[in-house]
Design a protein around this motif. Structure first.
Motif, PDB file in Angstrom:
ATOM      1  N   PHE A 130      10.703   1.240  11.148  1.00  0.00           N
ATOM      2  CA  PHE A 130      10.227   0.306  10.120  1.00  0.00           C
ATOM      3  C   PHE A 130       9.066  -0.550  10.624  1.00  0.00           C
TER       4      PHE A 130
ATOM      5  N   CYS B  77       8.402  11.374  -2.394  1.00  0.00           N
ATOM      6  CA  CYS B  77       9.283  11.845  -1.314  1.00  0.00           C
ATOM      7  C   CYS B  77      10.082  10.688  -0.733  1.00  0.00           C
TER       8      CYS B  77
ATOM      9  N   GLY C 275       2.136   7.425   4.771  1.00  0.00           N
ATOM     10  CA  GLY C 275       3.008   7.676   5.925  1.00  0.00           C
ATOM     11  C   GLY C 275       2.478   8.882   6.683  1.00  0.00           C
TER      12      GLY C 275
HETATM   13  P1  NDP Z   1       8.184   8.649   9.520  1.00  0.00           P
HETATM   14  O1  NDP Z   1       8.085   9.485  10.741  1.00  0.00           O
HETATM   15  O2  NDP Z   1       7.038   8.677   8.565  1.00  0.00           O
HETATM   16  O3  NDP Z   1       8.479   7.175  10.001  1.00  0.00           O
HETATM   17  C1  NDP Z   1       8.370   6.097   9.190  1.00  0.00           C
HETATM   18  C2  NDP Z   1       6.902   5.585   9.115  1.00  0.00           C
HETATM   19  O4  NDP Z   1       6.775   4.827   7.945  1.00  0.00           O
HETATM   20  C3  NDP Z   1       6.528   4.655  10.245  1.00  0.00           C
HETATM   21  O5  NDP Z   1       6.052   5.328  11.382  1.00  0.00           O
HETATM   22  C4  NDP Z   1       5.473   3.770   9.598  1.00  0.00           C
HETATM   23  O6  NDP Z   1       4.160   4.275   9.864  1.00  0.00           O
HETATM   24  C5  NDP Z   1       5.736   3.886   8.102  1.00  0.00           C
HETATM   25  N1  NDP Z   1       6.173   2.601   7.552  1.00  0.00           N
HETATM   26  C6  NDP Z   1       7.177   1.815   7.972  1.00  0.00           C
HETATM   27  N2  NDP Z   1       7.275   0.712   7.199  1.00  0.00           N
HETATM   28  C7  NDP Z   1       6.264   0.814   6.278  1.00  0.00           C
HETATM   29  C8  NDP Z   1       5.826  -0.017   5.203  1.00  0.00           C
HETATM   30  N3  NDP Z   1       6.437  -1.175   4.918  1.00  0.00           N
HETATM   31  N4  NDP Z   1       4.771   0.392   4.468  1.00  0.00           N
HETATM   32  C9  NDP Z   1       4.154   1.559   4.742  1.00  0.00           C
HETATM   33  N5  NDP Z   1       4.518   2.384   5.741  1.00  0.00           N
HETATM   34  C10 NDP Z   1       5.570   2.023   6.501  1.00  0.00           C
HETATM   35  O7  NDP Z   1       9.497   9.032   8.719  1.00  0.00           O
HETATM   36  P2  NDP Z   1       9.794  10.438   8.039  1.00  0.00           P
HETATM   37  O8  NDP Z   1       8.616  11.299   8.114  1.00  0.00           O
HETATM   38  O9  NDP Z   1      11.079  10.935   8.552  1.00  0.00           O
HETATM   39  O10 NDP Z   1      10.023  10.027   6.511  1.00  0.00           O
HETATM   40  C11 NDP Z   1       8.904   9.705   5.693  1.00  0.00           C
HETATM   41  C12 NDP Z   1       9.387   9.377   4.299  1.00  0.00           C
HETATM   42  O11 NDP Z   1       9.955  10.549   3.720  1.00  0.00           O
HETATM   43  C13 NDP Z   1      10.468   8.314   4.272  1.00  0.00           C
HETATM   44  O12 NDP Z   1      10.254   7.476   3.172  1.00  0.00           O
HETATM   45  C14 NDP Z   1      11.743   9.112   4.118  1.00  0.00           C
HETATM   46  O13 NDP Z   1      12.771   8.371   3.517  1.00  0.00           O
HETATM   47  C15 NDP Z   1      11.254  10.258   3.252  1.00  0.00           C
HETATM   48  N6  NDP Z   1      12.033  11.481   3.345  1.00  0.00           N
HETATM   49  C16 NDP Z   1      12.440  12.038   2.173  1.00  0.00           C
HETATM   50  C17 NDP Z   1      13.127  13.204   2.160  1.00  0.00           C
HETATM   51  C18 NDP Z   1      13.507  13.797   0.852  1.00  0.00           C
HETATM   52  O14 NDP Z   1      14.276  14.789   0.837  1.00  0.00           O
HETATM   53  N7  NDP Z   1      13.022  13.271  -0.258  1.00  0.00           N
HETATM   54  C19 NDP Z   1      13.509  13.891   3.426  1.00  0.00           C
HETATM   55  C20 NDP Z   1      12.960  13.260   4.604  1.00  0.00           C
HETATM   56  C21 NDP Z   1      12.262  12.092   4.553  1.00  0.00           C
HETATM   57  P3  NDP Z   1       2.842   3.328   9.769  1.00  0.00           P
HETATM   58  O15 NDP Z   1       2.541   2.909  11.161  1.00  0.00           O
HETATM   59  O16 NDP Z   1       1.837   4.231   9.168  1.00  0.00           O
HETATM   60  O17 NDP Z   1       3.215   2.158   8.902  1.00  0.00           O
END
Ligand code: NDP
Length: 330
Positions: free
Chosen positions: A318, A241, A150
């Motif tokens: 997504f 994460c 990501g």
């Molecule tokens: P992002 O800005 O990374 O947006 C989501 C990205 O995920 C999309 O741009 C896409 O990029 C990618 N994605 C979507 N579907 C898929 C898939 N099926 N397989 C692989 N990649 C996919 O979101 P955030 O930075 O806000 O969040 C990133 C991650 O961190 C999430 O999983 C979120 O739930 C998690 N998180 C966890 C926190 C915690 O406290 N543990 C706090 C904040 C976020 P691409 O074009 O590369 O596919």
């Protein structure tokens, strides 16, 4: 005044019909309250989990009630000490154009010090997630190889840049050639992999990481992460994460059994929620702000305009339609 409510619990990828717009009468403020107008709404992958019923670290959203997320709002009127008309606040708020608040959980933010939207991104939950996940669990050392999935998203882009500041070799994984190019040319990643065009992730990681993987910051889970885990070094740290590739799954996907690899290499694998580190936020925010001011950290945002486009902006996460932090500007 409009509000966005959860109309139905999504099955698979959320649809626009899972949301509904409802007109409500504008409430009046009492003593100890203020009237807030939404300025910026953060849409985040974790909100998908809150749309489901069931026990989690945070309460699920209720049907026919307003959804909430991190927001920046402007004070329109105030009968609350410490908040005046024209102030901007940041915190968890309802997806309402205008709302009444008693100030609980809200912090004032300074529009002169940084762009307001950055308080939802690099200087907000996103930056803090990257900072604490990487530094507290990953503990990267100069010369080590850090892989982040990501990588072109809100959290991932900052993780990679902090890892570079710590002197690591950084490899990013993202979903398009455009994103992969941006990681290398704008964010200074050493290499990046497009998982959509890469036929064998295990091999792609092995090629991009000739010295193996010491730290893996996992935002996506699933097959991408299976490929990374096949390449971990002895005493590697895996920071769990997020698992966005599984958030819309209707059944639990089965993957290869990685336990023998983790045992053999004495690997640490740890999940976390950013709020675990709340007591240390005060030390991280000035550091992130300093890196930003010094130009050592680049913050990318995808800004979607219009309150009515909030559900679509969320759904677009997504499909990877964002680069950096996805934010709706009202
Ligand atoms: P992002 O800005 O990374 O947006 C989501 C990205 O995920 C999309 O741009 C896409 O990029 C990618 N994605 C979507 N579907 C898929 C898939 N099926 N397989 C692989 N990649 C996919 O979101 P955030 O930075 O806000 O969040 C990133 C991650 O961190 C999430 O999983 C979120 O739930 C998690 N998180 C966890 C926190 C915690 O406290 N543990 C706090 C904040 C976020 P691409 O074009 O590369 O596919």
């Amino acid at each position: 005044m409009k509000t966005i409510q959860l109309n139905s619990r999504p099955v698979g990828i959320p649809k626009l019909s899972d949301f509904k717009f409802v007109s409500e009468e504008q409430e009046k403020i009492a003593d100890g309250e203020m009237l807030l107008k939404a300025s910026y709404i953060s849409v985040d992958p974790y909100l998908r989990g809150r749309m489901m019923e069931g026990k989690s670290y945070i309460e699920p959203f209720e049907l026919n009630k307003a959804i909430s997320s991190g927001m920046i709002a402007e004070v329109m009127e105030s009968k609350l000490n410490g908040f005046s008309k024209g102030d901007f606040v940041s915190g968890m708020l309802a997806w309402k154009e205008v709302q009444v608040s008693n100030g609980e959980g809200l912090l004032k933010v300074d529009a002169q010090k940084a762009a307001l939207s950055s308080y939802l991104g690099v200087l907000g939950m996103t930056g803090l997630t990257a900072y604490f996940g990487l530094l507290e669990i990953g503990k990267p050392k100069a010369g080590e190889t850090v892989v982040v999935s990501g990588a072109a998203g809100a959290v991932g882009g900052i993780v990679g840049q902090i890892a570079k500041l710590k002197g690591c070799r950084v490899v990013g994984i993202a979903g398009s050639d455009e994103k992969v190019n941006q990681l290398v040319s704008e964010f200074g990643f050493d290499a990046a992999i497009n998982y959509n065009t890469s036929e064998n992730m295990t091999q792609a990681i092995a090629e991009a990481c000739p010295n193996g993987v010491d730290v893996y910051f996992d935002n996506v889970g699933g097959e991408i992460s299976d490929g990374v885990m096949m390449n971990v070094n002895r005493f590697a740290r895996i920071i769990v994460c997020g698992a966005i590739s599984m958030y819309n799954a209707t059944s639990v996907p089965m993957g290869p059994r990685v336990q023998p690899i983790l045992i053999k290499n004495s690997v640490l694998m740890q999940g976390f929620i950013v709020s675990n580190y709340m007591e240390k936020f005060g030390e991280a925010i000035p550091q992130l702000a300093k890196w930003l001011q010094e130009g050592k950290l680049t913050s990318t945002e995808t800004i979607v305009k219009g309150f009515e486009n909030t559900p679509q902006a969320f759904i677009d996460l997504f499909e990877g339609k964002n680069k950096g932090k996805m934010i709706v500007k009202i």
